[in-house]
Enzyme design. Sequence first.
Site, PDB file in Angstrom:
ATOM      1  N   PRO A  43      42.504  32.974  55.769  1.00 48.28           N
ATOM      2  CA  PRO A  43      41.303  31.841  54.716  1.00 48.28           C
ATOM      3  C   PRO A  43      40.780  33.018  52.968  1.00 48.28           C
ATOM      4  O   PRO A  43      41.209  33.634  52.629  1.00 48.28           O
ATOM      5  CB  PRO A  43      40.690  32.244  55.778  1.00 48.28           C
ATOM      6  CG  PRO A  43      40.439  32.589  56.809  1.00 48.28           C
ATOM      7  CD  PRO A  43      41.784  33.219  57.001  1.00 48.28           C
ATOM      8  N   GLY A  69      37.726  37.635  51.863  1.00 42.95           N
ATOM      9  CA  GLY A  69      37.189  39.177  52.049  1.00 42.95           C
ATOM     10  C   GLY A  69      37.857  40.041  52.890  1.00 42.95           C
ATOM     11  O   GLY A  69      38.810  40.738  52.694  1.00 42.95           O
ATOM     12  N   GLY A 104      41.756  39.032  51.367  1.00 42.36           N
ATOM     13  CA  GLY A 104      43.196  39.903  50.748  1.00 42.36           C
ATOM     14  C   GLY A 104      43.615  39.149  50.241  1.00 42.36           C
ATOM     15  O   GLY A 104      45.013  38.841  50.219  1.00 42.36           O
ATOM     16  N   SER A 105      43.395  36.864  50.853  1.00 43.29           N
ATOM     17  CA  SER A 105      44.322  36.395  50.484  1.00 43.29           C
ATOM     18  C   SER A 105      44.920  36.255  49.166  1.00 43.29           C
ATOM     19  O   SER A 105      46.590  36.152  48.958  1.00 43.29           O
ATOM     20  CB  SER A 105      43.682  34.919  50.900  1.00 43.29           C
ATOM     21  OG  SER A 105      43.201  34.658  50.034  1.00 43.29           O
ATOM     22  N   ALA A 127      45.565  39.108  46.969  1.00 40.10           N
ATOM     23  CA  ALA A 127      46.577  39.967  46.815  1.00 40.10           C
ATOM     24  C   ALA A 127      47.777  39.652  47.975  1.00 40.10           C
ATOM     25  O   ALA A 127      49.410  39.584  47.572  1.00 40.10           O
ATOM     26  CB  ALA A 127      45.792  41.411  47.183  1.00 40.10           C
ATOM     27  N   ALA A 128      47.818  39.156  49.158  1.00 40.96           N
ATOM     28  CA  ALA A 128      48.861  38.180  49.922  1.00 40.96           C
ATOM     29  C   ALA A 128      50.141  37.173  48.783  1.00 40.96           C
ATOM     30  O   ALA A 128      50.654  37.620  49.291  1.00 40.96           O
ATOM     31  CB  ALA A 128      48.353  38.594  51.009  1.00 40.96           C
ATOM     32  N   ASP A 143      42.651  45.844  46.768  1.00 42.30           N
ATOM     33  CA  ASP A 143      44.028  45.295  47.696  1.00 42.30           C
ATOM     34  C   ASP A 143      45.200  44.882  47.578  1.00 42.30           C
ATOM     35  O   ASP A 143      45.600  45.242  48.916  1.00 42.30           O
ATOM     36  CB  ASP A 143      43.284  43.956  47.170  1.00 42.30           C
ATOM     37  CG  ASP A 143      41.815  43.734  47.619  1.00 42.30           C
ATOM     38  OD1 ASP A 143      40.734  44.833  48.250  1.00 42.30           O
ATOM     39  OD2 ASP A 143      40.794  42.599  47.332  1.00 42.30           O
TER      40      ASP A 143
HETATM   41  C1  MEV Z   1      37.079  43.411  47.109  1.00 43.90           C
HETATM   42  O1  MEV Z   1      38.501  43.693  48.632  1.00 43.90           O
HETATM   43  C2  MEV Z   1      36.898  44.784  47.169  1.00 43.90           C
HETATM   44  C3  MEV Z   1      35.344  45.281  45.963  1.00 43.90           C
HETATM   45  O2  MEV Z   1      35.887  47.053  46.508  1.00 43.90           O
HETATM   46  C4  MEV Z   1      36.614  44.628  44.700  1.00 43.90           C
HETATM   47  C5  MEV Z   1      37.742  45.354  44.554  1.00 43.90           C
HETATM   48  O3  MEV Z   1      37.876  47.236  44.932  1.00 43.90           O
HETATM   49  O4  MEV Z   1      38.816  45.060  43.189  1.00 43.90           O
HETATM   50  C6  MEV Z   1      34.482  44.711  46.646  1.00 43.90           C
END
Ligand code: MEV
Length: 315
Positions: A95, A99, A101-102, A104-105, A146
């Site tokens: 999704p 949170g 990592g979509s 980056a993936a 990420d």
């Molecule tokens: C996001 O997955 C993690 C954060 O720490 C941002 C980052 O590290 O770039 C909130």
Amino acid sequence: MTSASAPGKLILCGEHAVVYGRPAIAAPLGDLRAYAQIEPGGPGSGLGFIAPDLGESWTAAGQPEHPLSELARATLARLGQHEIDLTVRLRSDIPIASGMGSGAAIGTALVRALAAHIGVALAPEEVAALVYASERRFHGTPSGIDNTVVAHEQAIWFVRREPAPLIEPLTIAAPLLLVVGDTGVRSATRLPVGAVREGWRADPRRYEALFDQVGELVMRARLALATGDAPLLGALLDANQALLEQIGVSSPELERLTAAARRAGALGAKLSGAGWGGVMLALVTPKSQPAVERALREAGAARVLAATVPATGGA
Ligand code: MEV
């Protein structure tokens, strides 16, 4: 046709403070992936993208500033290719803005597929660097955790540093059983990251002290992982959640889910990722897992999934 994929990710502990140089621990979500498929295009067709999950299709010529157009161009330049006729199909089971990592993936799957199509092997560091450059351009001040955990596909200890981050494999004495609850609230990473930056600028002493406390507990979490001390790790996750609340990135939905998970017997629970929405994770045992999953559903989780972080020898 060439295809490649990349996993989602979970930050176990240390998010936000990692942007400010403190350590964090992250693991890939191997079963939840993004996919890129490449087909040769007709002569002169250029670089085209079809992304049904994003509800988009576009060409690099038509939308040169689209983040994925830029990432593809940078990747092709690194691979020594410039004029190329290709269609890239992108799809993701992760999704968006959750949170996990979509972004980056999807970027990593794209880079891997282009490299495979051209026939060049890129090391995980190189893949991560290409995706990081793109995230930096479009998401403000990412730490790089990420794209790194997604490209390496293993649990990592990560410290943001110049000129290159410190990345270490972790010793995990016993597999970690996690239950992930999605609030269903979508929250773009850059918004809470930007709010933390504003808070830090306004009151650096307070934020630096909070980040120090996060860094301290992440170090203790590393030891708990190495010794297989799940109750200690659970307590550290709870402490990390309390600090994230003070940092200002939690939300009523995340707190409802973390509280429900603890009441149902989780060893610890916290938000994971940037916060304000997205997912939380709970550390469970095989015995408590079904009750925690049920409790999260009853507390309104839009989606519940189980994830295992395997034991490793580490460094
Ligand atoms: C996001 O997955 C993690 C954060 O720490 C941002 C980052 O590290 O770039 C909130």
